[in-house]
Design a protein around this motif. Structure first.
Motif, PDB file in Angstrom:
ATOM      1  N   LEU A 128       6.095 -41.471   5.224  1.00 32.76           N
ATOM      2  CA  LEU A 128       4.500 -40.993   5.342  1.00 32.76           C
ATOM      3  C   LEU A 128       3.674 -42.087   4.426  1.00 32.76           C
ATOM      4  CD1 LEU A 128       2.539 -39.076   6.341  1.00 32.76           C
ATOM      5  CD2 LEU A 128       2.930 -37.648   4.436  1.00 32.76           C
ATOM      6  N   THR A 129       4.032 -42.460   3.309  1.00 38.40           N
ATOM      7  CA  THR A 129       3.277 -43.579   2.489  1.00 38.40           C
ATOM      8  C   THR A 129       3.144 -44.656   3.211  1.00 38.40           C
ATOM      9  OG1 THR A 129       4.262 -42.423   0.329  1.00 38.40           O
ATOM     10  CG2 THR A 129       3.376 -44.578   0.169  1.00 38.40           C
ATOM     11  N   LYS A 130       4.182 -45.323   3.941  1.00 38.91           N
ATOM     12  CA  LYS A 130       4.211 -46.386   4.633  1.00 38.91           C
ATOM     13  C   LYS A 130       3.227 -46.402   5.696  1.00 38.91           C
ATOM     14  CE  LYS A 130       7.196 -49.032   5.914  1.00 38.91           C
ATOM     15  NZ  LYS A 130       8.379 -49.818   6.443  1.00 38.91           N
ATOM     16  N   PHE A 131       3.024 -45.002   6.262  1.00 36.39           N
ATOM     17  CA  PHE A 131       2.099 -44.902   7.769  1.00 36.39           C
ATOM     18  C   PHE A 131       0.896 -44.717   6.920  1.00 36.39           C
ATOM     19  CE2 PHE A 131       0.170 -41.733  10.469  1.00 36.39           C
ATOM     20  CZ  PHE A 131       0.174 -42.672  11.811  1.00 36.39           C
ATOM     21  N   VAL A 132       0.293 -44.253   5.875  1.00 39.12           N
ATOM     22  CA  VAL A 132      -0.935 -44.019   5.206  1.00 39.12           C
ATOM     23  C   VAL A 132      -1.537 -45.487   4.920  1.00 39.12           C
ATOM     24  CG1 VAL A 132      -2.395 -43.191   3.437  1.00 39.12           C
ATOM     25  CG2 VAL A 132      -0.671 -41.631   4.504  1.00 39.12           C
ATOM     26  N   ILE A 133      -0.563 -46.204   4.267  1.00 39.30           N
ATOM     27  CA  ILE A 133      -0.992 -47.687   3.985  1.00 39.30           C
ATOM     28  C   ILE A 133      -1.153 -48.525   4.827  1.00 39.30           C
ATOM     29  CG2 ILE A 133      -0.213 -49.885   2.612  1.00 39.30           C
ATOM     30  CD1 ILE A 133       1.590 -48.136   0.972  1.00 39.30           C
ATOM     31  N   THR A 134      -0.522 -48.333   6.013  1.00 43.85           N
ATOM     32  CA  THR A 134      -1.098 -49.145   7.227  1.00 43.85           C
ATOM     33  C   THR A 134      -2.007 -48.897   7.938  1.00 43.85           C
ATOM     34  OG1 THR A 134       1.866 -49.491   7.667  1.00 43.85           O
ATOM     35  CG2 THR A 134       0.167 -49.649   9.695  1.00 43.85           C
ATOM     36  N   LEU A 135      -2.216 -47.637   8.091  1.00 46.11           N
ATOM     37  CA  LEU A 135      -3.684 -47.182   8.519  1.00 46.11           C
ATOM     38  C   LEU A 135      -4.818 -47.721   7.637  1.00 46.11           C
ATOM     39  CD1 LEU A 135      -3.216 -43.309   9.524  1.00 46.11           C
ATOM     40  CD2 LEU A 135      -3.191 -45.535  11.100  1.00 46.11           C
ATOM     41  N   ALA A 195       4.033 -56.028   0.630  1.00 41.30           N
ATOM     42  CA  ALA A 195       5.294 -56.104  -0.424  1.00 41.30           C
ATOM     43  C   ALA A 195       5.878 -54.907  -0.682  1.00 41.30           C
ATOM     44  CB  ALA A 195       4.920 -57.062  -1.370  1.00 41.30           C
ATOM     45  N   PHE A 196       4.626 -53.958  -1.067  1.00 42.72           N
ATOM     46  CA  PHE A 196       5.410 -52.554  -1.640  1.00 42.72           C
ATOM     47  C   PHE A 196       5.874 -51.981  -0.619  1.00 42.72           C
ATOM     48  CE2 PHE A 196       3.781 -48.165  -2.377  1.00 42.72           C
ATOM     49  CZ  PHE A 196       4.816 -47.687  -3.393  1.00 42.72           C
ATOM     50  N   GLN A 197       5.415 -52.002   0.707  1.00 46.55           N
ATOM     51  CA  GLN A 197       6.046 -51.239   1.930  1.00 46.55           C
ATOM     52  C   GLN A 197       7.493 -51.684   2.010  1.00 46.55           C
ATOM     53  OE1 GLN A 197       2.470 -52.001   4.467  1.00 46.55           O
ATOM     54  NE2 GLN A 197       2.765 -50.237   5.186  1.00 46.55           N
ATOM     55  N   ALA A 198       7.693 -53.182   1.881  1.00 50.97           N
ATOM     56  CA  ALA A 198       8.991 -53.474   1.960  1.00 50.97           C
ATOM     57  C   ALA A 198      10.138 -53.071   1.249  1.00 50.97           C
ATOM     58  CB  ALA A 198       8.779 -54.946   1.914  1.00 50.97           C
ATOM     59  N   LYS A 252      13.760 -46.534  -0.252  1.00 56.30           N
ATOM     60  CA  LYS A 252      13.594 -45.082   0.413  1.00 56.30           C
ATOM     61  C   LYS A 252      13.577 -44.044  -0.492  1.00 56.30           C
ATOM     62  CE  LYS A 252      16.130 -46.113   4.559  1.00 56.30           C
ATOM     63  NZ  LYS A 252      16.063 -47.863   4.545  1.00 56.30           N
ATOM     64  N   PRO A 253      12.501 -44.129  -1.521  1.00 55.11           N
ATOM     65  CA  PRO A 253      12.591 -43.225  -2.688  1.00 55.11           C
ATOM     66  C   PRO A 253      11.943 -41.878  -2.324  1.00 55.11           C
ATOM     67  CG  PRO A 253      10.525 -44.664  -2.571  1.00 55.11           C
ATOM     68  CD  PRO A 253      11.367 -45.054  -1.439  1.00 55.11           C
ATOM     69  N   TRP A 254      12.242 -40.740  -3.140  1.00 49.22           N
ATOM     70  CA  TRP A 254      11.290 -39.484  -2.992  1.00 49.22           C
ATOM     71  C   TRP A 254      12.203 -38.779  -2.199  1.00 49.22           C
ATOM     72  CZ3 TRP A 254       6.864 -42.897  -1.817  1.00 49.22           C
ATOM     73  CH2 TRP A 254       6.090 -43.578  -2.870  1.00 49.22           C
ATOM     74  N   ARG A 255      12.012 -37.437  -2.074  1.00 46.96           N
ATOM     75  CA  ARG A 255      12.597 -36.360  -1.315  1.00 46.96           C
ATOM     76  C   ARG A 255      12.036 -36.281   0.033  1.00 46.96           C
ATOM     77  NH1 ARG A 255      14.117 -31.675  -5.682  1.00 46.96           N
ATOM     78  NH2 ARG A 255      15.269 -33.070  -7.047  1.00 46.96           N
ATOM     79  N   ARG A 256      12.572 -35.486   0.826  1.00 51.22           N
ATOM     80  CA  ARG A 256      11.866 -35.003   1.908  1.00 51.22           C
ATOM     81  C   ARG A 256      10.481 -34.392   1.703  1.00 51.22           C
ATOM     82  NH1 ARG A 256      16.048 -32.610   6.236  1.00 51.22           N
ATOM     83  NH2 ARG A 256      16.200 -31.213   4.693  1.00 51.22           N
ATOM     84  N   THR A 257       9.610 -34.374   2.610  1.00 48.97           N
ATOM     85  CA  THR A 257       8.400 -33.536   2.887  1.00 48.97           C
ATOM     86  C   THR A 257       8.380 -32.207   2.956  1.00 48.97           C
ATOM     87  OG1 THR A 257       7.717 -33.807   4.857  1.00 48.97           O
ATOM     88  CG2 THR A 257       7.058 -35.477   3.397  1.00 48.97           C
ATOM     89  N   PRO A 258       7.498 -31.205   2.503  1.00 49.33           N
ATOM     90  CA  PRO A 258       7.661 -29.817   2.835  1.00 49.33           C
ATOM     91  C   PRO A 258       7.556 -29.664   4.454  1.00 49.33           C
ATOM     92  CG  PRO A 258       5.974 -30.225   1.247  1.00 49.33           C
ATOM     93  CD  PRO A 258       6.366 -31.544   1.914  1.00 49.33           C
ATOM     94  N   TRP A 259       7.179 -30.471   5.067  1.00 51.61           N
ATOM     95  CA  TRP A 259       6.964 -30.361   6.623  1.00 51.61           C
ATOM     96  C   TRP A 259       8.523 -30.815   7.427  1.00 51.61           C
ATOM     97  CZ3 TRP A 259       3.431 -33.588   4.221  1.00 51.61           C
ATOM     98  CH2 TRP A 259       2.734 -33.232   3.555  1.00 51.61           C
ATOM     99  N   ALA A 260       9.404 -31.223   6.494  1.00 55.19           N
ATOM    100  CA  ALA A 260      10.850 -31.496   7.262  1.00 55.19           C
ATOM    101  C   ALA A 260      11.623 -30.469   7.860  1.00 55.19           C
ATOM    102  CB  ALA A 260      11.431 -32.358   6.165  1.00 55.19           C
ATOM    103  N   GLU A 261      11.739 -30.363   9.014  1.00 54.56           N
ATOM    104  CA  GLU A 261      12.618 -29.319   9.503  1.00 54.56           C
ATOM    105  C   GLU A 261      14.156 -29.534   9.153  1.00 54.56           C
ATOM    106  OE1 GLU A 261      10.135 -31.049  12.926  1.00 54.56           O
ATOM    107  OE2 GLU A 261      11.000 -31.758  11.237  1.00 54.56           O
ATOM    108  N   ALA A 262      14.719 -28.333   9.226  1.00 55.40           N
ATOM    109  CA  ALA A 262      16.018 -28.225   8.699  1.00 55.40           C
ATOM    110  C   ALA A 262      16.935 -28.997   9.684  1.00 55.40           C
ATOM    111  CB  ALA A 262      16.479 -26.789   8.503  1.00 55.40           C
ATOM    112  N   ARG A 263      16.351 -28.648  11.008  1.00 55.04           N
ATOM    113  CA  ARG A 263      17.086 -29.433  12.236  1.00 55.04           C
ATOM    114  C   ARG A 263      16.096 -30.232  12.827  1.00 55.04           C
ATOM    115  NH1 ARG A 263      20.214 -26.462  17.445  1.00 55.04           N
ATOM    116  NH2 ARG A 263      20.621 -28.281  18.236  1.00 55.04           N
ATOM    117  N   PHE A 264      16.290 -31.406  13.285  1.00 57.28           N
ATOM    118  CA  PHE A 264      15.584 -32.340  13.583  1.00 57.28           C
ATOM    119  C   PHE A 264      16.254 -33.181  14.766  1.00 57.28           C
ATOM    120  CE2 PHE A 264      13.280 -36.781  13.725  1.00 57.28           C
ATOM    121  CZ  PHE A 264      12.220 -36.235  14.112  1.00 57.28           C
ATOM    122  N   ASP A 265      16.127 -32.804  16.001  1.00 53.30           N
ATOM    123  CA  ASP A 265      16.723 -33.475  17.103  1.00 53.30           C
ATOM    124  C   ASP A 265      15.924 -34.729  17.677  1.00 53.30           C
ATOM    125  OD1 ASP A 265      18.617 -31.435  17.194  1.00 53.30           O
ATOM    126  OD2 ASP A 265      17.466 -30.379  18.238  1.00 53.30           O
TER     127      ASP A 265
END
Length: 208
Positions: free
Chosen positions: A83-90, A130-133, A139-152
């Motif tokens: 999500l951080t990479k996505f925000v930086i890209t935008l 460079a930071f995005q790389a 791959k730091p930090w945990r999953r977001t609160p919106w991460a589903e337990a099951r993700f197909d």
């Protein structure tokens, strides 16, 4: 996603991302040289690289990054680093399109004398890439609160992988040979069309 297909997309993403950063550093060197010496030729060269090299590398890097998120378990909103990479890209897209590129064109055409803000913005762009790389590797930090337990994730079709790999080439030819200006048509169709296809595919799996 098949390992061979994923490796090709990852390879293209890495190559274009490194190319994007290297071109940002080239722009930094040229604009700094133009600012110090007053050499308009440096600005003209930077503008040429920006419009005909950096722009295409950036589009390809963004396309492959989005598609890697869409076609794998990473998703768009499941992990903070993605999500951080996505925000930086935008943010990079907004700054490059609406702030940096117009200023650089004005300098190249002699409609602006100097612009230290352009140097700072270009340095920030290279630093952000460079930071995005680093985020991709660590791959730091945990999953977001919106991460589903099951993700197909439906297995990507060959057309999705193939278009991800060929869209940058098609967009380059469209821009440089046909239109004369950037128009990431095939990249846009890919990043919009695949999530729609995936959503329809997943909806059909839901029992009624």
């Amino acid at each position: 996603m098949a390992p061979s297909s994923r490796n090709l997309v990852v390879w293209l993403h890495v190559v274009t991302s490194v190319g994007w950063m290297s071109q940002a550093l080239a722009l930094l060197a040229l604009t700094f040289h133009g600012w110090v010496t007053g050499d308009r030729g440096a600005y003209a060269m930077a503008d040429l690289l920006d419009n005909h090299v950096l722009l295409h590398l950036a589009n390809a890097s963004i396309l492959t990054g989005i598609m890697l998120s869409a076609m794998t378990r990473w998703g768009f909103f499941r992990y903070w680093w993605v999500l951080t990479k996505f925000v930086i890209t935008l943010s990079q897209l907004y700054v490059a399109i609406f702030l940096l590129s117009p200023r650089l064109t004005e300098l190249a055409e002699g409609r602006r004398d100097s612009d230290p803000a352009l140097i700072a913005g270009t340095l920030l762009m290279a630093s952000a890439i460079a930071f995005q790389a680093w985020l991709s590797v660590a791959k730091p930090w945990r999953r977001t609160p919106w991460a589903e337990a099951r993700f197909d994730v439906p297995a990507p079709t060959r057309w999705a992988t193939g278009l991800t790999l060929t869209a940058p080439v098609l967009d380059y030819l469209l821009a440089e040979v046909v239109l004369g200006h950037a128009a990431p048509l095939f990249a846009t169709l890919t990043v919009v069309g695949y999530p729609v296809w995936r959503g329809v595919r997943l909806a059909r799996r839901v029992p009624t």
